[in-house]
Write a protein that holds these residues in place. Structure first.
Motif, PDB file in Angstrom:
ATOM      1  N   SER A 193       0.864  -1.181   0.000  1.00  0.00           N
ATOM      2  CA  SER A 193       0.000   0.000   0.000  1.00  0.00           C
ATOM      3  C   SER A 193       0.905   1.236   0.000  1.00  0.00           C
ATOM      4  O   SER A 193       2.046   1.167  -0.432  1.00  0.00           O
ATOM      5  CB  SER A 193      -0.879  -0.008   1.250  1.00  0.00           C
ATOM      6  N   PHE A 250      -5.555  -3.748  -3.072  1.00  0.00           N
ATOM      7  CA  PHE A 250      -4.908  -2.898  -2.082  1.00  0.00           C
ATOM      8  C   PHE A 250      -3.534  -2.389  -2.527  1.00  0.00           C
ATOM      9  O   PHE A 250      -2.850  -1.726  -1.758  1.00  0.00           O
ATOM     10  CB  PHE A 250      -4.809  -3.649  -0.750  1.00  0.00           C
ATOM     11  N   SER A 282      -3.714   4.441   2.898  1.00  0.00           N
ATOM     12  CA  SER A 282      -4.019   3.779   4.166  1.00  0.00           C
ATOM     13  C   SER A 282      -5.135   4.458   4.947  1.00  0.00           C
ATOM     14  O   SER A 282      -5.720   3.846   5.851  1.00  0.00           O
ATOM     15  CB  SER A 282      -2.758   3.668   5.024  1.00  0.00           C
TER      16      SER A 282
END
Length: 159
Positions: free
Chosen positions: A37, A70, A75
């Motif tokens: 991520s 993802f 985040s």
């Protein structure tokens, strides 16, 4: 009353050519965290603390790094989804206490902004979020600026 407490920890390698995201804030630095991520170590530790408090597993179970969904995800989205899971489970966040462990950069100038970002997503006040930082006095991988670590604790109350 069923009060729950959880803890989370996350580690990421620091490399050149990546942005450094901490607590949902882009922090200027020559290195950034490496990950599937955006590698926001602080938000990841907070997600794990929240999920742990609700006995819902961990961030990897809900947002696996093997999923293309993802890849490079912000985040803050993971934290928002985590908060939704907590609410669905019947809990609200009481407070979050977190520590960042990194040699550089200094994060004090960014803490208030991090608190605002997290509070806005989590639906709590900035007074319910503590963010601290420490170095390792140049010891270990953190001291050599090879990586960053975050620890978080979270308290949940029933809705």
């Amino acid at each position: 009353m069923n009060i729950r407490i959880g803890q989370g920890v996350d580690f990421h390698q620091l490399v050149e050519g990546r942005d450094l995201w901490l607590g949902g804030v882009k922090v200027p630095h020559i290195k950034g965290a490496l990950g599937h991520s955006d590698a926001d170590v602080l938000l990841h530790a907070i997600c794990d603390a929240l999920l742990g408090a609700a006995a819902l597993g961990d961030i990897g179970m809900h947002f696996p790094d093997t999923s293309s969904e993802f890849k490079d995800i912000d985040s803050k989205i993971l934290l928002k989804r985590t908060c939704a899971l907590i609410t669905k489970e019947g809990y609200r966040i009481g407070n979050i206490d977190a520590s960042l462990c990194l040699q550089a950069p200094k994060i004090k100038p960014y803490v208030a902004q991090m608190q605002e970002v997290i509070a806005g997503i989590a639906g709590i006040t900035i007074k319910d979020i503590s963010i601290k930082a420490t170095t390792t006095e140049k010891l270990g991988f953190v001291g050599r600026e090879e990586g960053v670590v975050a620890y978080a604790s979270a308290l949940l109350f029933p809705l």
